[in-house]
Write an enzyme that holds these catalytic residues in place. Structure first.
Site, PDB file in Angstrom:
ATOM      1  N   LYS A   1      -1.318  -9.452   2.905  1.00  0.00           N
ATOM      2  CA  LYS A   1      -0.656  -8.906   4.103  1.00  0.00           C
ATOM      3  C   LYS A   1      -1.546  -7.865   4.762  1.00  0.00           C
ATOM      4  O   LYS A   1      -2.176  -7.071   4.058  1.00  0.00           O
ATOM      5  CB  LYS A   1       0.692  -8.263   3.716  1.00  0.00           C
ATOM      6  CG  LYS A   1       1.400  -7.595   4.894  1.00  0.00           C
ATOM      7  CD  LYS A   1       2.814  -7.191   4.576  1.00  0.00           C
ATOM      8  CE  LYS A   1       2.956  -5.836   3.933  1.00  0.00           C
ATOM      9  NZ  LYS A   1       2.406  -4.711   4.720  1.00  0.00           N
TER      10      LYS A   1
ATOM     11  N   GLU B   1      -1.879  -5.260   8.488  1.00  0.00           N
ATOM     12  CA  GLU B   1      -1.116  -4.653   9.583  1.00  0.00           C
ATOM     13  C   GLU B   1      -1.812  -4.841  10.926  1.00  0.00           C
ATOM     14  O   GLU B   1      -3.027  -4.742  11.023  1.00  0.00           O
ATOM     15  CB  GLU B   1      -0.925  -3.148   9.312  1.00  0.00           C
ATOM     16  CG  GLU B   1      -0.111  -2.871   8.075  1.00  0.00           C
ATOM     17  CD  GLU B   1       0.133  -1.385   7.837  1.00  0.00           C
ATOM     18  OE1 GLU B   1      -0.200  -0.547   8.715  1.00  0.00           O
ATOM     19  OE2 GLU B   1       0.659  -1.057   6.760  1.00  0.00           O
TER      20      GLU B   1
ATOM     21  N   ASP C   1       0.842  -1.200   0.000  1.00  0.00           N
ATOM     22  CA  ASP C   1       0.000   0.000   0.000  1.00  0.00           C
ATOM     23  C   ASP C   1       0.880   1.255   0.000  1.00  0.00           C
ATOM     24  O   ASP C   1       0.377   2.378  -0.103  1.00  0.00           O
ATOM     25  CB  ASP C   1      -1.003   0.003   1.157  1.00  0.00           C
ATOM     26  CG  ASP C   1      -0.361  -0.016   2.519  1.00  0.00           C
ATOM     27  OD1 ASP C   1       0.877  -0.111   2.614  1.00  0.00           O
ATOM     28  OD2 ASP C   1      -1.115   0.065   3.522  1.00  0.00           O
ATOM     29  N   SER C   2       2.208   1.051   0.047  1.00  0.00           N
ATOM     30  CA  SER C   2       3.141   2.162  -0.176  1.00  0.00           C
ATOM     31  C   SER C   2       2.952   2.747  -1.571  1.00  0.00           C
ATOM     32  O   SER C   2       3.471   3.826  -1.865  1.00  0.00           O
ATOM     33  CB  SER C   2       4.590   1.691   0.001  1.00  0.00           C
ATOM     34  OG  SER C   2       4.839   0.530  -0.772  1.00  0.00           O
TER      35      SER C   2
ATOM     36  N   GLU D   1       8.522  -3.920  11.165  1.00  0.00           N
ATOM     37  CA  GLU D   1       8.990  -2.631  10.624  1.00  0.00           C
ATOM     38  C   GLU D   1       9.319  -1.661  11.753  1.00  0.00           C
ATOM     39  O   GLU D   1       8.557  -1.498  12.710  1.00  0.00           O
ATOM     40  CB  GLU D   1       7.902  -2.026   9.715  1.00  0.00           C
ATOM     41  CG  GLU D   1       8.297  -0.646   9.194  1.00  0.00           C
ATOM     42  CD  GLU D   1       7.416  -0.139   8.060  1.00  0.00           C
ATOM     43  OE1 GLU D   1       6.488  -0.856   7.633  1.00  0.00           O
ATOM     44  OE2 GLU D   1       7.662   0.993   7.604  1.00  0.00           O
TER      45      GLU D   1
ATOM     46  N   ASP E   1      -1.050  -6.315  -0.517  1.00  0.00           N
ATOM     47  CA  ASP E   1      -1.339  -5.598   0.729  1.00  0.00           C
ATOM     48  C   ASP E   1      -2.819  -5.280   0.838  1.00  0.00           C
ATOM     49  O   ASP E   1      -3.428  -4.795  -0.121  1.00  0.00           O
ATOM     50  CB  ASP E   1      -0.556  -4.271   0.721  1.00  0.00           C
ATOM     51  CG  ASP E   1       0.263  -4.079   1.976  1.00  0.00           C
ATOM     52  OD1 ASP E   1       0.079  -4.833   2.946  1.00  0.00           O
ATOM     53  OD2 ASP E   1       1.117  -3.167   1.961  1.00  0.00           O
TER      54      ASP E   1
HETATM   55  O1  KIV Z   1       3.480  -1.134   1.679  1.00  0.00           O
HETATM   56  C1  KIV Z   1       4.665  -1.435   1.834  1.00  0.00           C
HETATM   57  O2  KIV Z   1       5.538  -1.154   1.004  1.00  0.00           O
HETATM   58  C2  KIV Z   1       5.025  -2.154   3.059  1.00  0.00           C
HETATM   59  C3  KIV Z   1       6.482  -2.363   3.330  1.00  0.00           C
HETATM   60  C4  KIV Z   1       7.117  -1.115   3.816  1.00  0.00           C
HETATM   61  C5  KIV Z   1       6.706  -3.497   4.262  1.00  0.00           C
HETATM   62  O3  KIV Z   1       4.182  -2.535   3.780  1.00  0.00           O
END
Ligand code: KIV
Length: 273
Positions: free
Chosen positions: A118, A120, A50-51, A191, A89
């Site tokens: 993934k 959080e 989600d970055s 992280e 994500d």
């Molecule tokens: O979204 C992302 O890029 C992440 C990484 C920083 C682990 O969750």
């Protein structure tokens, strides 16, 4: 150097790699072109993170990216058919309200091509993780500095330095890690925590830990592709630019602009008659 002929990475290989003490590498990608580049570089996992909100959409944090947008980017990465495992994500808002929503949204990512999803959090998302895992969808946890907790943390702040048991404390992070494993996750990102704490958690878990800003003792490492390639304007203590793509790309464009302006582009070799 490419690794295109290597076997397809699978979920069972993750735990095996931890047992063999063979470190895992994960890099983010958000489209087919860059997925094929990082895959050829030999990564074990590609994270459609989600970055994307910050590095591609130009947003201040990751909170604004939508489920539809994550599905779209997972589909682009899957089109590259990488040997690396594709991790999709789950964006903010896609798993917090109910476990039913969490499973529905995880299914959407899998249908778009994710092989692992993934999300959080630790104790608070234990139910979501176990419902997704019980639906036969591999789940990766993400604890410590969880960017979706931006407002609670007061920005992206290193976690695990305080005592007590409130969110972000040392003992709470250990409890989060154990909760994620117990819920059925196949791996966990750690992280932005002190290296000593990440090392301790890595020793406690049977699933692999994948660190970012969490020291060298994790079972693997992850970097955001824009940071690794030097595409970002930003720099972080925990990220290393292994190249300077931003400068190289600017130079290439400047050369093109100069050739257009002086009339040397297109040359004969690139013209039709
Ligand atoms: O979204 C992302 O890029 C992440 C990484 C920083 C682990 O969750």
């Amino acid at each position: 150097m490419t690794n295109i002929s290597r076997p397809k990475m699978t979920v069972p290989m993750l735990v095996q790699r931890k047992a063999e003490q063979s470190r895992l590498s994960m890099v983010t990608a958000y489209d087919a072109t860059f997925a094929s580049i990082v895959d050829a570089g030999g990564v074990d996992l590609i994270l459609v993170g989600d970055s994307v909100a910050t590095v591609m959409q130009g947003q201040k944090n990751t909170l604004g990216v939508s489920m539809d947008e994550m599905v779209y980017h997972v589909r682009l990465v899957a089109a590259a058919q990488p040997k690396a495992l594709i991790v999709g994500d789950m964006p903010f808002g896609s798993y917090q309200s109910s476990s039913v929503d969490a499973v529905d949204n995880a299914v959407r990512l899998v249908k778009a091509g994710a092989e692992i999803v993934k999300l959080e959090g630790g104790l608070f998302v234990q139910d979501a993780i176990s419902c997704i895992a019980n639906s036969d969808i591999p789940v990766m946890g993400h604890i410590g500095l969880t960017p979706q907790s931006y407002h609670r943390m007061g920005g992206n702040k290193i976690q695990g330095r305080s005592d007590g048991d409130s969110a972000g404390s040392r003992s709470r992070l250990i409890a989060d890690a154990l909760a994620v494993e117990e819920a059925g996750a196949c791996a966990v990102v750690i992280e932005g925590v002190p290296a000593e704490l990440a090392s301790e958690i890595t020793g406690m878990l049977s699933i692999p830990t994948i660190g970012i800003g969490a020291g060298v003792q994790c079972d693997g490492q992850v970097l955001v592709m824009h940071d690794l390639l030097g595409l970002s304007e930003r720099t972080f203590t925990f990220a290393k630019a292994y190249s300077n793509f931003r400068v190289l790309a600017q130079q290439a464009v400047a050369e093109y602009v100069a050739e257009v302006s002086n009339g040397s582009w297109p040359d004969e070799q690139h013209s039709f008659h």
